[in-house]
Motif scaffolding. Structure first.
Motif, PDB file in Angstrom:
ATOM      1  N   PRO A  94       0.818  -1.220   0.000  1.00 41.50           N
ATOM      2  CA  PRO A  94       0.000   0.000   0.000  1.00 41.50           C
ATOM      3  C   PRO A  94       0.850   1.268   0.000  1.00 41.50           C
ATOM      4  N   PHE A  95       1.969   1.255   0.713  1.00 40.47           N
ATOM      5  CA  PHE A  95       2.884   2.393   0.749  1.00 40.47           C
ATOM      6  C   PHE A  95       3.446   2.654  -0.655  1.00 40.47           C
ATOM      7  N   LYS A  96       3.934   1.599  -1.302  1.00 37.09           N
ATOM      8  CA  LYS A  96       4.516   1.749  -2.641  1.00 37.09           C
ATOM      9  C   LYS A  96       3.492   2.250  -3.642  1.00 37.09           C
ATOM     10  N   SER A  97       2.256   1.785  -3.508  1.00 38.73           N
ATOM     11  CA  SER A  97       1.230   2.175  -4.475  1.00 38.73           C
ATOM     12  C   SER A  97       0.968   3.677  -4.431  1.00 38.73           C
ATOM     13  N   VAL A  98       1.091   4.289  -3.249  1.00 42.53           N
ATOM     14  CA  VAL A  98       0.890   5.734  -3.129  1.00 42.53           C
ATOM     15  C   VAL A  98       1.959   6.485  -3.928  1.00 42.53           C
ATOM     16  N   LEU A  99       3.196   6.040  -3.812  1.00 47.33           N
ATOM     17  CA  LEU A  99       4.272   6.714  -4.549  1.00 47.33           C
ATOM     18  C   LEU A  99       4.192   6.457  -6.047  1.00 47.33           C
ATOM     19  N   ARG A 100       3.822   5.238  -6.424  1.00 47.62           N
ATOM     20  CA  ARG A 100       3.670   4.951  -7.853  1.00 47.62           C
ATOM     21  C   ARG A 100       2.551   5.791  -8.457  1.00 47.62           C
ATOM     22  N   LYS A 101       1.438   5.894  -7.736  1.00 47.68           N
ATOM     23  CA  LYS A 101       0.305   6.694  -8.195  1.00 47.68           C
ATOM     24  C   LYS A 101       0.704   8.156  -8.366  1.00 47.68           C
ATOM     25  N   ALA A 102       1.641   8.616  -7.537  1.00 45.25           N
ATOM     26  CA  ALA A 102       2.104  10.003  -7.618  1.00 45.25           C
ATOM     27  C   ALA A 102       3.121  10.205  -8.744  1.00 45.25           C
ATOM     28  N   GLY A 103       3.499   9.105  -9.406  1.00 49.45           N
ATOM     29  CA  GLY A 103       4.375   9.232 -10.565  1.00 49.45           C
ATOM     30  C   GLY A 103       5.841   8.966 -10.323  1.00 49.45           C
ATOM     31  N   PHE A 104       6.194   8.466  -9.148  1.00 49.23           N
ATOM     32  CA  PHE A 104       7.605   8.204  -8.848  1.00 49.23           C
ATOM     33  C   PHE A 104       8.007   6.802  -9.297  1.00 49.23           C
ATOM     34  N   GLN A 105       9.260   6.678  -9.741  1.00 49.30           N
ATOM     35  CA  GLN A 105       9.788   5.411 -10.231  1.00 49.30           C
ATOM     36  C   GLN A 105      10.446   4.662  -9.078  1.00 49.30           C
ATOM     37  N   LEU A 106       9.992   3.434  -8.821  1.00 46.68           N
ATOM     38  CA  LEU A 106      10.445   2.671  -7.666  1.00 46.68           C
ATOM     39  C   LEU A 106      11.190   1.410  -8.069  1.00 46.68           C
ATOM     40  N   LEU A 107      12.098   1.028  -7.195  1.00 42.72           N
ATOM     41  CA  LEU A 107      12.839  -0.220  -7.307  1.00 42.72           C
ATOM     42  C   LEU A 107      12.773  -0.886  -5.947  1.00 42.72           C
ATOM     43  N   ASP A 108      12.511  -2.207  -5.901  1.00 36.84           N
ATOM     44  CA  ASP A 108      12.467  -2.878  -4.600  1.00 36.84           C
ATOM     45  C   ASP A 108      13.111  -4.253  -4.704  1.00 36.84           C
ATOM     46  N   GLY A 109      12.983  -5.041  -3.632  1.00 41.72           N
ATOM     47  CA  GLY A 109      13.541  -6.391  -3.621  1.00 41.72           C
ATOM     48  C   GLY A 109      14.957  -6.422  -3.035  1.00 41.72           C
ATOM     49  N   PRO A 110      15.578  -7.601  -3.010  1.00 40.77           N
ATOM     50  CA  PRO A 110      15.101  -8.857  -3.581  1.00 40.77           C
ATOM     51  C   PRO A 110      13.944  -9.457  -2.785  1.00 40.77           C
ATOM     52  N   ASN A 111      13.027 -10.069  -3.506  1.00 38.83           N
ATOM     53  CA  ASN A 111      11.843 -10.647  -2.876  1.00 38.83           C
ATOM     54  C   ASN A 111      11.821 -12.169  -2.922  1.00 38.83           C
ATOM     55  N   GLU A 112      12.928 -12.759  -3.386  1.00 38.35           N
ATOM     56  CA  GLU A 112      12.993 -14.208  -3.460  1.00 38.35           C
ATOM     57  C   GLU A 112      14.030 -14.745  -2.478  1.00 38.35           C
ATOM     58  N   PHE A 113      13.992 -16.036  -2.271  1.00 40.51           N
ATOM     59  CA  PHE A 113      14.940 -16.690  -1.369  1.00 40.51           C
ATOM     60  C   PHE A 113      16.356 -16.589  -1.930  1.00 40.51           C
ATOM     61  N   ILE A 114      17.319 -16.295  -1.048  1.00 43.15           N
ATOM     62  CA  ILE A 114      18.718 -16.187  -1.455  1.00 43.15           C
ATOM     63  C   ILE A 114      19.518 -17.313  -0.806  1.00 43.15           C
ATOM     64  N   LYS A 115      20.293 -18.003  -1.620  1.00 42.69           N
ATOM     65  CA  LYS A 115      21.136 -19.068  -1.087  1.00 42.69           C
ATOM     66  C   LYS A 115      22.200 -18.477  -0.169  1.00 42.69           C
ATOM     67  N   GLU A 116      22.617 -19.247   0.818  1.00 45.27           N
ATOM     68  CA  GLU A 116      23.545 -18.743   1.834  1.00 45.27           C
ATOM     69  C   GLU A 116      24.994 -18.874   1.370  1.00 45.27           C
ATOM     70  N   ASN A 117      25.307 -18.092   0.351  1.00 51.13           N
ATOM     71  CA  ASN A 117      26.704 -17.973  -0.085  1.00 51.13           C
ATOM     72  C   ASN A 117      26.893 -16.569  -0.644  1.00 51.13           C
ATOM     73  N   PHE A 118      28.123 -16.088  -0.636  1.00 46.84           N
ATOM     74  CA  PHE A 118      28.385 -14.703  -1.014  1.00 46.84           C
ATOM     75  C   PHE A 118      28.028 -14.433  -2.474  1.00 46.84           C
ATOM     76  N   GLY A 119      28.224 -15.415  -3.323  1.00 47.29           N
ATOM     77  CA  GLY A 119      27.910 -15.222  -4.732  1.00 47.29           C
ATOM     78  C   GLY A 119      26.448 -14.895  -4.948  1.00 47.29           C
ATOM     79  N   SER A 120      25.574 -15.635  -4.265  1.00 50.44           N
ATOM     80  CA  SER A 120      24.138 -15.380  -4.374  1.00 50.44           C
ATOM     81  C   SER A 120      23.783 -14.013  -3.786  1.00 50.44           C
ATOM     82  N   LEU A 121      24.389 -13.686  -2.641  1.00 56.54           N
ATOM     83  CA  LEU A 121      24.138 -12.387  -2.019  1.00 56.54           C
ATOM     84  C   LEU A 121      24.573 -11.248  -2.934  1.00 56.54           C
ATOM     85  N   ALA A 122      25.790 -11.342  -3.456  1.00 57.16           N
ATOM     86  CA  ALA A 122      26.322 -10.280  -4.305  1.00 57.16           C
ATOM     87  C   ALA A 122      25.438 -10.043  -5.520  1.00 57.16           C
ATOM     88  N   LYS A 123      24.909 -11.123  -6.072  1.00 55.92           N
ATOM     89  CA  LYS A 123      24.053 -11.013  -7.250  1.00 55.92           C
ATOM     90  C   LYS A 123      22.814 -10.175  -6.968  1.00 55.92           C
TER      91      LYS A 123
END
Length: 314
Positions: free
Chosen positions: A120-149
């Motif tokens: 709901p918070f993000k939708s207010v800013l998107r509706k106002a015309g701002f460009q948003l980036l979020d995430g990561p929203n998926e599971f990350i493997k427990e190694n530095f390579g996955s984290l760095a990606k």
């Protein structure tokens, strides 16, 4: 009427003398009220609050609501207010997402925003015309390579916004820190509550501790558009063209978020014991910045106060 001196303990509004009650009610023209813990709690509506607000509006007081809760949508707020019989226009309801939109417009912000917040918070800013980036929203493997990606990229982020996110993860905070290393990247806070009351005698960790991590890691204090943020106070004072802050009453249930916010804005403050603060906690508070001018059991006490004063002048 000026706020009570900081070295005096607050008085219950129903224990004031008849003359003190009259002076109190005549001392403010505008009311800012918190919502959660004041109008309702998570499990129930607080009895009699509609009568309290109606009594104030009947005296000609201007009423607006200021909450730190952007998890609910505007439609959800409006439906619950309607259920209680409280008339609130969209323009009189402020939450951090809305306040941040106004803040970004005032500073003429133009750029990509990395955001850690609810949908709901993000939708207010998107509706106002701002460009948003979020995430990561998926599971990350427990190694530095996955984290760095997931935390390193070349996106031209120029602002990081942090509010309540029920899916907050370490990679999100790490990614925010990477973006904030850019000297021109802004740090913007929504709600900064350390603890969130979610039920009787139950509190959970709020976004405040995670915001402190970013502040300490980056050295950027950031702008706070939730209570008790200085930037939020400045927006409200300008938006409503408030020339005499002493003629504003701030009603809330939290010593830090509500009372401290009201005091630093120069408002009078009324703490209600219907939510996040108990009478014993109020009595134990020693910081002048967090001591209200008055307290009440709930907003319902204001209806009784107004009615008693009206009867005395019949």
């Amino acid at each position: 009427m000026e706020s009570a001196p900081n070295d005096q303990r607050p008085e219950h509004i129903l224990k004031l003398s008849q003359e003190q009650r009259r002076r109190f009610l005549n001392s403010f023209d505008r009311v800012f009220s918190d919502i959660d813990g004041v109008v309702w709690c998570m499990e129930y509506d607080i009895p009699g609050v509609a009568d309290g607000y109606s009594a104030l509006q009947g005296m000609g007081k201007e009423l607006s609501f200021i909450t730190n809760n952007s998890v609910r949508s505007m439609e959800q707020y409006e439906r619950r207010f309607q259920k209680l019989g409280i008339k609130v226009g969209e323009s009189e309801l402020w939450h951090p997402a809305q306040s941040i939109v106004e803040y970004l417009r005032r500073i003429k912000f133009d750029g990509l925003i990395y955001i850690i917040a609810s949908e709901p918070f993000k939708s207010v800013l998107r509706k106002a015309g701002f460009q948003l980036l979020d995430g990561p929203n998926e599971f990350i493997k427990e190694n530095f390579g996955s984290l760095a990606k997931h935390i390193f990229d070349r996106e031209p982020v120029r602002a990081v916004i942090l509010d309540v996110d029920f899916n907050l993860t370490s990679p999100k905070v790490l990614r925010a820190h990477i973006y904030l290393r850019h000297p021109d990247c802004l740090l913007i806070h929504g709600a900064t509550d350390t603890m969130l009351p979610v039920g009787n005698d139950l509190r959970i960790i709020g976004p405040g501790p995670f915001q402190k991590i970013l502040v300490e890691a980056t050295g950027k204090p950031g702008a706070t558009l939730g209570k008790p943020g200085k930037e939020l106070g400045e927006i409200l004072l300008q938006h409503y063209n408030i020339r005499d802050p002493k003629r504003v009453l701030m009603i809330g249930d939290m010593l830090e978020q509500d009372v401290q916010f009201g005091r630093q804005c120069g408002f009078q403050t009324l703490l209600v014991l219907s939510g996040g603060c108990t009478l014993s906690e109020l009595r134990a508070e020693s910081s002048p910045e967090r001591l209200p001018d008055y307290y009440a059991d709930s907003v319902a006490d204001l209806a009784k106060l107004v009615n008693d004063v009206a009867k005395a002048h019949v």
